[in-house]
Design a protein around this motif. Structure first.
Motif, PDB file in Angstrom:
ATOM      1  N   ASN A  78       0.835  -1.193   0.000  1.00  0.00           N
ATOM      2  CA  ASN A  78       0.000   0.000   0.000  1.00  0.00           C
ATOM      3  C   ASN A  78       0.875   1.251   0.000  1.00  0.00           C
ATOM      4  OD1 ASN A  78      -1.856   2.092   0.575  1.00  0.00           O
ATOM      5  ND2 ASN A  78      -3.149   0.727   1.766  1.00  0.00           N
ATOM      6  N   SER A  79       0.696   2.110  -1.007  1.00  0.00           N
ATOM      7  CA  SER A  79       1.531   3.307  -1.136  1.00  0.00           C
ATOM      8  C   SER A  79       1.333   4.281   0.019  1.00  0.00           C
ATOM      9  CB  SER A  79       1.210   4.013  -2.458  1.00  0.00           C
ATOM     10  OG  SER A  79      -0.175   4.324  -2.538  1.00  0.00           O
ATOM     11  N   MET A  80       0.246   4.143   0.770  1.00  0.00           N
ATOM     12  CA  MET A  80       0.005   5.005   1.926  1.00  0.00           C
ATOM     13  C   MET A  80       1.179   4.967   2.905  1.00  0.00           C
ATOM     14  SD  MET A  80      -3.228   4.712   4.566  1.00  0.00           S
ATOM     15  CE  MET A  80      -2.915   2.993   5.018  1.00  0.00           C
ATOM     16  N   TYR A  81       1.845   3.828   2.994  1.00  0.00           N
ATOM     17  CA  TYR A  81       2.917   3.663   3.979  1.00  0.00           C
ATOM     18  C   TYR A  81       4.253   4.254   3.528  1.00  0.00           C
ATOM     19  CZ  TYR A  81      -0.491   0.630   6.150  1.00  0.00           C
ATOM     20  OH  TYR A  81      -1.637   0.155   6.739  1.00  0.00           O
ATOM     21  N   SER A  82       4.322   4.748   2.311  1.00  0.00           N
ATOM     22  CA  SER A  82       5.573   5.358   1.846  1.00  0.00           C
ATOM     23  C   SER A  82       5.425   6.845   1.572  1.00  0.00           C
ATOM     24  CB  SER A  82       6.080   4.644   0.582  1.00  0.00           C
ATOM     25  OG  SER A  82       5.102   4.643  -0.437  1.00  0.00           O
ATOM     26  N   GLY A 141      -7.257  14.301   2.603  1.00  0.00           N
ATOM     27  CA  GLY A 141      -6.972  12.880   2.788  1.00  0.00           C
ATOM     28  C   GLY A 141      -6.941  12.136   1.470  1.00  0.00           C
ATOM     29  N   GLU A 142      -7.869  12.473   0.587  1.00  0.00           N
ATOM     30  CA  GLU A 142      -7.889  11.867  -0.742  1.00  0.00           C
ATOM     31  C   GLU A 142      -6.659  12.280  -1.548  1.00  0.00           C
ATOM     32  OE1 GLU A 142     -12.801  11.763  -1.069  1.00  0.00           O
ATOM     33  OE2 GLU A 142     -11.639  13.331  -2.080  1.00  0.00           O
ATOM     34  N   ASP A 143      -6.275  13.542  -1.425  1.00  0.00           N
ATOM     35  CA  ASP A 143      -5.083  14.023  -2.133  1.00  0.00           C
ATOM     36  C   ASP A 143      -3.826  13.313  -1.626  1.00  0.00           C
ATOM     37  OD1 ASP A 143      -6.577  15.728  -3.653  1.00  0.00           O
ATOM     38  OD2 ASP A 143      -6.068  17.544  -2.522  1.00  0.00           O
ATOM     39  N   TYR A 144      -3.752  13.101  -0.307  1.00  0.00           N
ATOM     40  CA  TYR A 144      -2.597  12.390   0.250  1.00  0.00           C
ATOM     41  C   TYR A 144      -2.461  11.020  -0.419  1.00  0.00           C
ATOM     42  CZ  TYR A 144       0.686  10.425   3.641  1.00  0.00           C
ATOM     43  OH  TYR A 144       1.789   9.851   4.217  1.00  0.00           O
ATOM     44  N   MET A 145      -3.561  10.288  -0.503  1.00  0.00           N
ATOM     45  CA  MET A 145      -3.516   8.959  -1.116  1.00  0.00           C
ATOM     46  C   MET A 145      -3.110   9.050  -2.589  1.00  0.00           C
ATOM     47  SD  MET A 145      -4.225   6.875   1.345  1.00  0.00           S
ATOM     48  CE  MET A 145      -4.430   5.362   0.390  1.00  0.00           C
ATOM     49  N   ALA A 146      -3.635  10.055  -3.293  1.00  0.00           N
ATOM     50  CA  ALA A 146      -3.293  10.215  -4.713  1.00  0.00           C
ATOM     51  C   ALA A 146      -1.816  10.551  -4.888  1.00  0.00           C
ATOM     52  CB  ALA A 146      -4.164  11.305  -5.335  1.00  0.00           C
ATOM     53  N   PHE A 147      -1.286  11.429  -4.044  1.00  0.00           N
ATOM     54  CA  PHE A 147       0.140  11.775  -4.119  1.00  0.00           C
ATOM     55  C   PHE A 147       1.011  10.546  -3.844  1.00  0.00           C
ATOM     56  CE2 PHE A 147      -0.915  16.375  -2.633  1.00  0.00           C
ATOM     57  CZ  PHE A 147      -1.318  16.697  -3.929  1.00  0.00           C
ATOM     58  N   ALA A 148       0.633   9.760  -2.825  1.00  0.00           N
ATOM     59  CA  ALA A 148       1.417   8.576  -2.465  1.00  0.00           C
ATOM     60  C   ALA A 148       1.368   7.523  -3.574  1.00  0.00           C
ATOM     61  CB  ALA A 148       0.908   7.990  -1.160  1.00  0.00           C
ATOM     62  N   GLN A 149       0.195   7.337  -4.162  1.00  0.00           N
ATOM     63  CA  GLN A 149       0.056   6.353  -5.243  1.00  0.00           C
ATOM     64  C   GLN A 149       0.843   6.773  -6.476  1.00  0.00           C
ATOM     65  OE1 GLN A 149      -4.203   6.167  -5.619  1.00  0.00           O
ATOM     66  NE2 GLN A 149      -4.461   5.076  -3.668  1.00  0.00           N
ATOM     67  N   ALA A 187       3.498   8.606  -6.539  1.00  0.00           N
ATOM     68  CA  ALA A 187       4.925   8.467  -6.244  1.00  0.00           C
ATOM     69  C   ALA A 187       5.371   7.022  -6.370  1.00  0.00           C
ATOM     70  CB  ALA A 187       5.219   8.987  -4.840  1.00  0.00           C
ATOM     71  N   LYS A 188       4.546   6.098  -5.909  1.00  0.00           N
ATOM     72  CA  LYS A 188       4.942   4.685  -5.896  1.00  0.00           C
ATOM     73  C   LYS A 188       4.808   4.036  -7.272  1.00  0.00           C
ATOM     74  CE  LYS A 188       4.105   0.384  -3.312  1.00  0.00           C
ATOM     75  NZ  LYS A 188       5.418   0.316  -2.648  1.00  0.00           N
ATOM     76  N   HIS A 189       3.752   4.397  -7.994  1.00  0.00           N
ATOM     77  CA  HIS A 189       3.458   3.666  -9.233  1.00  0.00           C
ATOM     78  C   HIS A 189       3.808   4.430 -10.509  1.00  0.00           C
ATOM     79  CE1 HIS A 189       1.482   0.664  -6.794  1.00  0.00           C
ATOM     80  NE2 HIS A 189       0.674   1.567  -6.276  1.00  0.00           N
ATOM     81  N   GLU A 190       3.955   5.767 -10.409  1.00  0.00           N
ATOM     82  CA  GLU A 190       4.237   6.546 -11.608  1.00  0.00           C
ATOM     83  C   GLU A 190       5.563   7.286 -11.532  1.00  0.00           C
ATOM     84  OE1 GLU A 190       0.911   9.153 -12.173  1.00  0.00           O
ATOM     85  OE2 GLU A 190      -0.546   7.547 -11.744  1.00  0.00           O
ATOM     86  N   GLY A 191       6.199   7.241 -10.359  1.00  0.00           N
ATOM     87  CA  GLY A 191       7.476   7.926 -10.205  1.00  0.00           C
ATOM     88  C   GLY A 191       7.365   9.428 -10.041  1.00  0.00           C
ATOM     89  N   THR A 192       6.147   9.932  -9.806  1.00  0.00           N
ATOM     90  CA  THR A 192       5.949  11.366  -9.570  1.00  0.00           C
ATOM     91  C   THR A 192       6.226  11.662  -8.103  1.00  0.00           C
ATOM     92  OG1 THR A 192       4.219  11.402 -11.255  1.00  0.00           O
ATOM     93  CG2 THR A 192       4.333  13.287  -9.759  1.00  0.00           C
TER      94      THR A 192
END
Length: 412
Positions: A243-247, A318-326, A328-333
């Motif tokens: 889960n990208s939330m943890y990174s 909270g939704e933005d946090y999840m989107a930023f984390a995802q 970063a983990k899956h798209e390298g942004t």
């Protein structure tokens, strides 16, 4: 639980969830159902300087400390927006209980950065972990074979009375203060002293926690940076959790969990205000309930608009946090400083919107309803007044930092 595989690697045995079928919707309903108990316990919480045991038991049984706890360790691994929603509901019933639930219940995100063996060790056989923490004053840990040794006292450790573990921030001795570490210890190795005598948020039990000549092994030491709202782990790689939330960045989340308490408290004040306007009569003829007074209607409408805006912004952040984390983990942004400051600024603004609503309610509810000793509106105002003094909630510095990034980068 953990064991060693044939190749020597650590094998994590997933822990069962107390309620495998629990959903975000059901958890939110459960938080709402706690409101009568929380409201009835406010006075006891404040006077005793800690969350009442009956409330603690209900929070543990209800799974409120497992909201963002990893599923592999018996948690529910719900998203950040759900966490904020639930905290707002709990703080709606009692802002002090909301504070403790938020801070202690949010720390699994930080615990997820420790080595896998550490996480398996502390979560044990049932996943029942509640880990308060404190950053100040900064301790000094001495390097010894296999770990560190420290004697130190940290202050303002919210929720330490209900903790199973504790995290304290320290610098490494003989390192010129350049390396900061988060030390994870068992609460049984700590002593707790009540020095939390304050005008508000007394019920958070934010007491002094002391360790004396305590050995902390290497695997319970996390290298971090900064002393903002939660020191930021240097290593964003979290191989144990998909889960990208943890990174994601820790700091903005920890500031957000604080803001969610203020927003929930404002909604709680509005609940009381609404009851008052529906039942309390005007002092002038025709002596109708105050809800018929256009001025009272305006006050209520303005307070409601402030609370609704803060609630919507908290959930969106909270939704933005999840989107930023995802991303970063899956798209390298990168989940970079600018995004972190953006989330921080939204949280700080939510605190101010909440304060404006509470102040309006306090001023217009009447002296008896607001200022008389033991009245809940006055308690909420005092609590959020204290919350607003936290250094990380001072939005001016955040505004300057974000403006520099947005403007000077373009100039460069």
């Amino acid at each position: 639980m953990a064991s060693l595989a044939a190749d020597g690697s650590l094998r994590i045995q997933p822990l069962p969830q107390p309620e495998p079928d629990l959903t975000q919707k059901r958890l939110l309903e459960r938080a709402r159902a706690l409101r009568p108990l929380l409201r009835a316990s406010q006075g006891e919480c404040e006077s005793n300087g800690r969350v009442p045991q009956a409330v603690v038991d209900a929070l543990i049984k209800g799974g409120f400390f497992r909201i963002v706890q990893p599923r592999v360790f018996g948690g529910y691994e719900f998203d950040i927006a759900t966490f904020y929603r639930v905290i707002m509901e709990i703080a709606r019933g009692c802002s002090e209980t909301g504070w403790v639930t938020s801070l202690v219940g949010g720390h699994p995100l930080l615990l997820s950065r420790y080595p896998a063996e550490t996480q398996a060790e502390i979560y044990g056989a049932d996943g029942d972990v509640r880990c308060p923490g404190a950053l100040t004053p900064l301790g000094t840990a001495s390097r010894v074979q296999g770990g560190y040794r420290i004697t130190h006292s940290w202050v303002s450790a919210s929720g330490c009375d209900l903790g199973t573990h504790f995290m304290g921030l320290a610098r490494i001795d003989a390192d010129d203060g350049g390396t900061l570490v988060q030390l994870l210890v068992d609460i049984g190795d700590c002593s707790i002293e009540d020095d939390w005598f304050v005008m508000g948020m007394r019920g958070t039990g934010s007491k002094r926690v002391t360790v004396t000549d305590l050995f902390v092994p290497d695997h319970r030491v996390l290298v971090v940076s900064g002393m903002a709202r939660g020191a930021e782990p240097l290593d964003a790689d979290v191989p144990l959790h998909e889960n990208s939330m943890y990174s994601g960045l820790i700091g903005p989340f920890l500031i957000g969990e604080t803001a969610a308490v203020a927003v929930g408290a404002a909604r709680g004040a509005l609940d009381i205000y609404e009851e008052l306007l529906l039942t309390k009569k005007s002092m002038a003829p025709p002596f109708r309930e105050r809800c018929h007074d256009p001025v009272a209607q305006q006050y209520y409408g303005e307070a409601l608009s402030l609370v609704l805006t803060a609630e919507a912004a908290m959930v969106k952040s909270g939704e933005d946090y999840m989107a930023f984390a995802q991303a970063a983990k899956h798209e390298g942004t990168p989940f970079d400083t600018a995004k972190g400051l953006q989330l921080t600024m939204i949280a700080q603004r939510c605190v101010e919107l909440s304060w404006q609503a509470i102040d309006l309610i306090y001023r217009t509810a009447g002296t008896t309803a607001s200022a008389k000793q033991g009245m809940p509106i006055g308690r909420i105002l005092r609590n959020i007044a204290v919350l607003r003094t936290h250094p990380v909630l001072q939005r001016e510095n955040t505004a300057i930092q974000l403006a520099k990034l947005k403007l000077l980068d373009r100039v460069a």
